[in-house]
Design a protein around this motif. Structure first.
Motif, PDB file in Angstrom:
ATOM      1  N   MET A  95      17.402  86.531 136.856  1.00 29.33           N
ATOM      2  CA  MET A  95      17.468  85.162 137.349  1.00 29.33           C
ATOM      3  C   MET A  95      18.746  84.496 136.839  1.00 29.33           C
ATOM      4  O   MET A  95      19.085  84.604 135.668  1.00 29.33           O
ATOM      5  N   PRO A  96      19.484  83.782 137.718  1.00 34.67           N
ATOM      6  CA  PRO A  96      20.670  83.066 137.252  1.00 34.67           C
ATOM      7  C   PRO A  96      20.279  81.909 136.356  1.00 34.67           C
ATOM      8  O   PRO A  96      19.165  81.380 136.428  1.00 34.67           O
ATOM      9  N   GLU A  97      21.205  81.534 135.487  1.00 32.31           N
ATOM     10  CA  GLU A  97      21.010  80.366 134.634  1.00 32.31           C
ATOM     11  C   GLU A  97      20.899  79.104 135.484  1.00 32.31           C
ATOM     12  O   GLU A  97      21.590  78.959 136.492  1.00 32.31           O
ATOM     13  N   SER A  98      20.053  78.170 135.072  1.00 31.33           N
ATOM     14  CA  SER A  98      20.034  76.856 135.692  1.00 31.33           C
ATOM     15  C   SER A  98      21.171  76.011 135.127  1.00 31.33           C
ATOM     16  O   SER A  98      21.612  76.202 133.995  1.00 31.33           O
ATOM     17  N   ALA A  99      21.647  75.080 135.941  1.00 29.87           N
ATOM     18  CA  ALA A  99      22.648  74.111 135.487  1.00 29.87           C
ATOM     19  C   ALA A  99      21.971  72.758 135.335  1.00 29.87           C
ATOM     20  O   ALA A  99      21.289  72.288 136.251  1.00 29.87           O
ATOM     21  N   TRP A 100      22.179  72.135 134.188  1.00 27.66           N
ATOM     22  CA  TRP A 100      21.531  70.872 133.852  1.00 27.66           C
ATOM     23  C   TRP A 100      22.572  69.788 133.623  1.00 27.66           C
ATOM     24  O   TRP A 100      23.566  70.012 132.923  1.00 27.66           O
ATOM     25  N   ILE A 101      22.358  68.610 134.198  1.00 27.26           N
ATOM     26  CA  ILE A 101      23.184  67.441 133.911  1.00 27.26           C
ATOM     27  C   ILE A 101      22.598  66.757 132.684  1.00 27.26           C
ATOM     28  O   ILE A 101      21.416  66.399 132.673  1.00 27.26           O
ATOM     29  N   VAL A 102      23.426  66.567 131.651  1.00 22.15           N
ATOM     30  CA  VAL A 102      22.921  65.956 130.415  1.00 22.15           C
ATOM     31  C   VAL A 102      23.559  64.590 130.150  1.00 22.15           C
ATOM     32  O   VAL A 102      23.299  63.987 129.097  1.00 22.15           O
ATOM     33  N   GLY A 103      24.337  64.094 131.087  1.00 20.75           N
ATOM     34  CA  GLY A 103      24.898  62.761 130.943  1.00 20.75           C
ATOM     35  C   GLY A 103      26.178  62.618 131.742  1.00 20.75           C
ATOM     36  O   GLY A 103      26.729  63.604 132.243  1.00 20.75           O
ATOM     37  N   GLY A 104      26.620  61.384 131.868  1.00 23.68           N
ATOM     38  CA  GLY A 104      27.844  61.152 132.614  1.00 23.68           C
ATOM     39  C   GLY A 104      28.264  59.700 132.571  1.00 23.68           C
ATOM     40  O   GLY A 104      27.636  58.857 131.907  1.00 23.68           O
ATOM     41  N   TYR A 105      29.332  59.407 133.301  1.00 24.51           N
ATOM     42  CA  TYR A 105      29.955  58.083 133.244  1.00 24.51           C
ATOM     43  C   TYR A 105      30.621  57.779 134.575  1.00 24.51           C
ATOM     44  O   TYR A 105      31.150  58.689 135.238  1.00 24.51           O
ATOM     45  N   GLN A 106      30.594  56.502 134.954  1.00 27.79           N
ATOM     46  CA  GLN A 106      31.311  56.015 136.124  1.00 27.79           C
ATOM     47  C   GLN A 106      32.125  54.798 135.741  1.00 27.79           C
ATOM     48  O   GLN A 106      31.633  53.903 135.039  1.00 27.79           O
ATOM     49  N   THR A 107      33.362  54.727 136.207  1.00 29.67           N
ATOM     50  CA  THR A 107      34.155  53.512 136.020  1.00 29.67           C
ATOM     51  C   THR A 107      33.640  52.419 136.952  1.00 29.67           C
ATOM     52  O   THR A 107      32.866  52.675 137.872  1.00 29.67           O
ATOM     53  N   ASP A 108      34.093  51.212 136.719  1.00 29.12           N
ATOM     54  CA  ASP A 108      33.783  50.083 137.590  1.00 29.12           C
ATOM     55  C   ASP A 108      34.637  50.221 138.846  1.00 29.12           C
ATOM     56  O   ASP A 108      35.865  50.122 138.790  1.00 29.12           O
ATOM     57  N   PHE A 109      33.997  50.447 139.989  1.00 27.06           N
ATOM     58  CA  PHE A 109      34.726  50.696 141.233  1.00 27.06           C
ATOM     59  C   PHE A 109      35.353  49.422 141.820  1.00 27.06           C
ATOM     60  O   PHE A 109      36.065  49.500 142.819  1.00 27.06           O
ATOM     61  N   ALA A 110      35.125  48.282 141.219  1.00 27.65           N
ATOM     62  CA  ALA A 110      35.777  47.058 141.680  1.00 27.65           C
ATOM     63  C   ALA A 110      37.189  46.910 141.116  1.00 27.65           C
ATOM     64  O   ALA A 110      37.947  46.041 141.564  1.00 27.65           O
ATOM     65  N   ARG A 111      37.556  47.725 140.168  1.00 27.72           N
ATOM     66  CA  ARG A 111      38.858  47.592 139.518  1.00 27.72           C
ATOM     67  C   ARG A 111      40.006  48.044 140.419  1.00 27.72           C
ATOM     68  O   ARG A 111      39.833  48.903 141.275  1.00 27.72           O
TER      69      ARG A 111
END
Length: 408
Positions: free
Chosen positions: A1-17
């Motif tokens: 079985m292939p390894e699963s990929a897990w999202i453990v966090g992230g970030y987004q800038t302010d798209f109004a800038r």
């Protein structure tokens, strides 16, 4: 079985800038996003094994290429980490995610940093539209258009009208919903913009035509911004119980289809198909099948491409929310609202939230992670456990779809 990929966090800038007005550029945008993404994921920088960057138009807007080298430029601890920049127009971010998940599944690396970024507001609007038009089949389509992409999605609307009939009231209503959802999102480009009811009608003064049946509020935005996520393997989680104990989201399934550049080719090939864009339907079904999802009603929310409101109108029936050509029923019935039968673009999507092209696919995965871990704040879909995405490049030349499930 292939390894699963897990999202453990992230970030987004302010798209109004507006990055240029800050006297900044890709160096500053990457510096902020790389460091904030690593901080949000609480993964040591030394654990990053590989980096994937989504960016579509860096050279055209800024003259800067070779953006795979930018993370190491702003964070010396990433020096000598393998990194690559991916380009597939508006689907560039999803291509970066796909590459990162493939390397984790193959066992090459246990931790991947994925960054999507774009700067588009440093030039005048007409030149920005010209740069963005490079994702069409140049010299073979759109010669009669003033603005390439509004014209192309006008043609998609015309095809829907020819096959099924199309009432533009429902197309405009999609834009209104996404703008309204965007007001809930603290990073949305339009969160403080003002509109009237006439802004979402065929009123030529309040909502002028851009190309054909496409009007101003039907259009996605020219946006500066970036988003990042950290992906890890199951092996990494087993070896790091502190990371495993925090909220995380598993990429349960994915779909990826690529077809020819010209919209005319696509429409000609689908002439006898019940779906206008069957390859889009197939990419979604691939993601569902890999995730063991029976149909769209096993999904709790969707983050979909809405570079134009017509794009989302097409996504509705291709996801199977309605039958082919019947997307208006989901709009009229309130199914797409937060709290509706299948909320679509609770973040505001591209029309409400903003569309820094290379970042959009990564931002969709980040918002999916937020939803399934209960971290979406004012735009949280109550009880969301599985979220699907749909990200397209060009006139659906590149299509990517993911299903994400959470462990809160």
């Amino acid at each position: 079985m292939p390894e699963s990929a897990w999202i453990v966090g992230g970030y987004q800038t302010d798209f109004a800038r507006n990055i240029a007005r800050e006297n900044a550029g890709f160096t500053e945008l990457f510096g902020e996003t790389v460091h904030a993404t690593l901080e949000a994921a609480a993964v040591p920088v030394d654990d990053i094994g590989v980096i994937h960057v989504g960016n579509a138009f860096g050279q055209l807007f800024t003259g800067q290429g070779q953006l795979g080298g930018m993370p190491a430029t702003v964070e010396p601890a990433l020096w000598e980490r393998p990194a690559v920049r991916h380009e597939a127009a508006c689907a560039s971010g999803s291509m970066a995610v796909l590459a990162a998940t493939a390397e984790i599944e193959a066992g090459r690396y246990d931790v991947a940093l994925v960054i999507g970024a774009e700067i588009e507001r440093n030039v005048k609007g007409d030149l920005a539209a010209q740069h963005l038009g490079a994702a069409a089949h140049i010299g073979h389509e759109g010669a009669e258009a003033t603005y390439m992409w509004p014209y192309m999605f006008h043609l998609l609307g015309e095809e829907y009208d020819r096959r099924y009939g199309l009432d533009d009231r429902y197309v405009h209503a999609i834009a209104e919903l996404n703008i309204r959802n965007g007001r809930r999102n603290p990073n949305a480009q339009t969160r403080a913009w003002s509109f009237t009811d006439a802004s979402f009608t065929d009123d030529d003064e309040a909502n002028p035509r851009i190309e054909g049946r496409v009007r101003r509020t039907d259009c996605g935005l020219v946006t500066d911004g970036a988003a990042g996520i950290v992906l890890v393997s199951g092996r990494y989680l087993a070896a790091h119980p502190d990371v495993a104990a925090r909220p995380r989201a598993e990429i349960l399934g994915w779909g990826h289809r690529t077809v020819g550049l010209s919209l005319g080719q696509k429409l000609a090939r689908s002439a006898d198909d019940p779906y206008v864009l069957p390859h889009v339907r197939n990419a979604i079904r691939d993601a569902f099948d890999r995730a063991h999802v029976h149909d769209v009603f096993d999904i709790d929310a969707i983050e979909t491409h809405d570079c134009f409101s017509m794009t989302e109108y097409a996504a509705i029936d291709h996801f199977g929310i309605t039958g082919p050509g019947e997307s208006w029923k989901a709009v009229e019935g309130g199914d797409l609202e937060i709290g509706g039968r299948i909320p679509v673009n609770p973040s505001g999507g591209l029309i409400g939230g903003g569309h820094p092209v290379g970042a959009t696919g990564v931002r969709m995965l980040l918002d999916s992670y937020k939803q399934v871990t209960g971290r979406a704040g004012d735009y949280q879909v109550e009880g969301a456990k599985r979220v699907a995405t749909l990200n397209i490049g060009g006139s659906t030349t590149t299509t990517a779809s993911f299903v994400v499930g959470g462990v809160a």
